[in-house]
Design a protein around this motif. Structure first.
Motif, short mmCIF file in Angstrom:
data_model
loop_
_atom_site.label_atom_id
_atom_site.label_comp_id
_atom_site.label_asym_id
_atom_site.label_seq_id
_atom_site.Cartn_x
_atom_site.Cartn_y
_atom_site.Cartn_z
N ALA A 140 0.84 -1.21 0.00
CA ALA A 140 0.00 0.00 0.00
C ALA A 140 0.87 1.26 0.00
CB ALA A 140 -0.92 -0.01 1.21
N TYR A 141 1.96 1.21 0.75
CA TYR A 141 2.89 2.35 0.81
C TYR A 141 3.48 2.63 -0.58
CZ TYR A 141 7.40 4.67 1.33
OH TYR A 141 8.47 5.51 1.17
N CYS A 142 3.88 1.56 -1.30
CA CYS A 142 4.45 1.72 -2.64
C CYS A 142 3.45 2.38 -3.58
CB CYS A 142 4.88 0.36 -3.20
SG CYS A 142 6.32 -0.37 -2.39
N SER A 143 2.19 1.98 -3.44
CA SER A 143 1.14 2.56 -4.28
C SER A 143 0.93 4.03 -3.96
CB SER A 143 -0.16 1.78 -4.09
OG SER A 143 -1.21 2.36 -4.83
N GLU A 144 0.88 4.36 -2.66
CA GLU A 144 0.67 5.75 -2.23
C GLU A 144 1.85 6.64 -2.60
OE1 GLU A 144 0.04 5.31 1.91
OE2 GLU A 144 -1.88 4.27 1.69
N ALA A 145 3.05 6.06 -2.63
CA ALA A 145 4.25 6.84 -2.95
C ALA A 145 4.37 7.13 -4.44
CB ALA A 145 5.49 6.09 -2.47
N TYR A 200 5.09 4.93 -6.90
CA TYR A 200 6.07 4.13 -7.65
C TYR A 200 5.41 3.53 -8.89
CZ TYR A 200 8.87 4.36 -3.36
OH TYR A 200 9.58 4.79 -2.28
N SER A 201 6.20 3.34 -9.92
CA SER A 201 5.66 2.78 -11.16
C SER A 201 5.15 1.37 -10.92
CB SER A 201 6.74 2.75 -12.25
OG SER A 201 7.73 1.79 -11.95
N GLU A 202 4.20 0.96 -11.74
CA GLU A 202 3.60 -0.37 -11.60
C GLU A 202 4.66 -1.46 -11.76
OE1 GLU A 202 0.34 -3.24 -13.90
OE2 GLU A 202 0.41 -1.09 -14.32
N ARG A 203 5.52 -1.29 -12.77
CA ARG A 203 6.57 -2.28 -13.02
C ARG A 203 7.58 -2.31 -11.87
NH1 ARG A 203 7.71 -7.04 -15.30
NH2 ARG A 203 9.93 -7.24 -15.70
N GLY A 204 7.98 -1.12 -11.39
CA GLY A 204 8.93 -1.06 -10.29
C GLY A 204 8.38 -1.68 -9.02
N TYR A 222 6.06 -4.00 -8.85
CA TYR A 222 5.96 -5.45 -9.06
C TYR A 222 7.30 -6.14 -8.77
CZ TYR A 222 5.58 -9.84 -11.70
OH TYR A 222 5.61 -11.16 -12.08
N THR A 223 8.39 -5.63 -9.33
CA THR A 223 9.69 -6.27 -9.11
C THR A 223 10.14 -6.12 -7.67
OG1 THR A 223 10.78 -4.25 -9.90
CG2 THR A 223 10.42 -5.98 -11.50
N ARG A 224 9.86 -4.96 -7.06
CA ARG A 224 10.25 -4.74 -5.67
C ARG A 224 9.53 -5.72 -4.73
NH1 ARG A 224 9.18 0.19 -5.75
NH2 ARG A 224 11.26 1.02 -6.11
N LEU A 225 8.23 -5.88 -4.94
CA LEU A 225 7.46 -6.79 -4.09
C LEU A 225 7.84 -8.25 -4.33
CD1 LEU A 225 3.92 -5.12 -4.23
CD2 LEU A 225 5.56 -5.08 -2.34
N ASN A 226 8.22 -8.58 -5.56
CA ASN A 226 8.68 -9.93 -5.84
C ASN A 226 9.93 -10.27 -5.05
OD1 ASN A 226 6.79 -11.14 -7.44
ND2 ASN A 226 7.94 -11.02 -9.34
N ARG A 227 10.84 -9.31 -4.95
CA ARG A 227 12.07 -9.53 -4.18
C ARG A 227 11.75 -9.72 -2.70
NH1 ARG A 227 14.09 -5.03 -7.78
NH2 ARG A 227 15.24 -6.09 -9.44
#
Length: 422
Positions: free
Chosen positions: A128-133, A135-139, A141-146
């Motif tokens: 949720a924080y990534c979405s509010e900040a 961040y790009s959808e692709r970025g 996705y890869t960040r959460l995968n890691r």
């Protein structure tokens, strides 16, 4: 609220498949599998759908492990194409129950694994924080995968809660990743650092574990870009059958990448409104940098796009230029490898043999264009602008691929020795 029954969900899925325009033969295959599932559920006296019940059905009836994609060490248990449809019909039930929509593709190995329950609240908070900040959808996705990969490792090694993650456990995880190159490790550390800092600031942990992570510098110049031969690129382009809708689409995609060096994500998200025909330009916001990129609409690119839009693109309300040619008609998923698959298919059909050292993905064509521009004495700032780099530093790595220009800079050993003796 009581869960929907398997019968209700399966009927809803079949109706949705019909609405999306799936072929009647495909729908019949789904119906047969749902009938088998219902018979299995009746024998077990189960009426409500659950993922666990589906997993048992797949194992008992087909010998399928739904979390298994491939085991290279054992051909006996290798994931088979025939396993896909039974897995998918189960995914459709779950997705319809949770979200009222259908999954569009089979899941990869990581996506198929459920996030350990003890980490879900913290993981969802960070997502949720990534979405509010912004961040790009692709970025994202890869960040959460890691992050998911790391949390799965902690679960397998006995971590029962977020609070039980320690600096020692983190160290063990990164030691298991030591064979990866420095850039991959650096990006994993960066993602983990942001994740643990978020957990500490939001009260999930009592200690800021981000401070326990080591600093690893990503070595951008560690590996030189491997590029294609110009004749191989031309052979692949010329071999595409542009008489079919799929051929028109694939040619237009490849001409965009080879002529402009666009990133795959930008090709997939390119919209009809980005084609400024009156100004003879293509203008769009890049998915990676969020910077506006404005490019001249080259003649061959323009005609390829016109041919696809007029004679190849399916009728659709979607705003994206490039769509799938099979139902359900839709844009390419931002996280899919569809464009790489298109390139691989076209290379095979062209009969072109690419060196094993050269990557076969669309991004390698971007590297090839940059190196070709450099060989033609195009200045680095111009190349950076064309490729959409934020700075020329990212482009400077291509200097090392221009062997002819490097030779011009090389010193003559005899001249050096003669200067030392004088």
């Amino acid at each position: 609220m009581e869960r929907a029954t398997i019968k209700e969900l399966s009927e809803a899925v079949i109706c949705e498949l019909k609405r999306l325009g799936y072929a009647s033969g495909t729908i019949k295959l789904y119906q047969k599998l749902y009938q088998k599932l219902l018979r299995y559920a009746d024998e077990k006296q189960i009426h409500q759908h659950s993922q666990g019940m589906c997993h048992r059905w797949l194992r008992d009836s087909f010998g399928i492990d739904p979390t298994l994609v491939i085991r290279e060490m054992s051909n006996e248990h290798k994931y088979r194409r025939s396993s896909y449809l039974p897995i998918r019909v189960c995914q459709c039930l779950t997705e319809w129950q949770l979200h009222g929509c259908l999954p569009l593709k089979k899941q990869g190995k990581l996506a198929a694994l459920e996030l350990p329950r003890q980490f879900k609240e913290a993981y969802d908070s960070y997502a949720a924080y990534c979405s509010e900040a912004g961040y790009s959808e692709r970025g994202t996705y890869t960040r959460l995968n890691r992050i998911k990969r790391m949390l799965l490792f902690f679960d397998q090694h006995g971590a029962t809660s977020i609070q039980s993650i320690t600096a020692g456990r983190i160290s063990v995880f990164f030691r298991s990743q030591i064979e990866l190159d420095s850039r991959t490790v650096a990006t994993m550390l960066s993602a983990s650092r942001m994740f643990f800092r978020h957990l500490y600031r939001n009260g999930f942990t009592q200690e800021d574990l981000s401070e326990k992570l080591p600093l690893v510098k990503a070595n951008r110049k560690y590996r030189l870009p491997r590029i294609w031969k110009q004749e191989d690129v031309l052979s692949v382009l010329s071999s595409i059958d542009r008489g079919s809708p799929v051929g028109k689409r694939d040619y237009a995609i490849m001409i965009l990448v080879t002529r402009y060096g666009l990133r795959s994500a930008d090709v997939k998200s390119l919209r009809l409104s980005d084609l400024r025909w009156s100004e003879n330009v293509i203008e769009f916001e890049q998915s990676k940098t969020r910077k506006l990129l404005r490019l001249p609409l080259l003649r061959d690119v323009g005609w390829a796009l016109i041919d696809y839009l007029q004679n190849g693109r399916p009728h659709s309300e979607h705003l994206e230029i490039f769509l799938t040619c099979t139902v359900p008609i839709r844009p390419f998923g931002q996280n899919s490898c569809a464009l790489n698959a298109i390139l691989a298919k076209r290379v095979r059909q062209a009969g072109v043999r690419i060196s094993r050292e050269v990557p076969k993905g669309m991004h390698s064509l971007r590297h090839t264009l940059a190196s070709k521009m450099l060989a033609n004495n195009v200045e680095l700032p111009v190349i950076s602008s064309a490729l959409g780099h934020v700075s020329s530093e990212a482009t400077s790595v291509y200097l090392h691929t221009d062997i002819d220009q490097l030779r011009e800079c090389a010193l003559d050993p005899e001249e050096v020795l003669s200067n030392e003796t004088t």
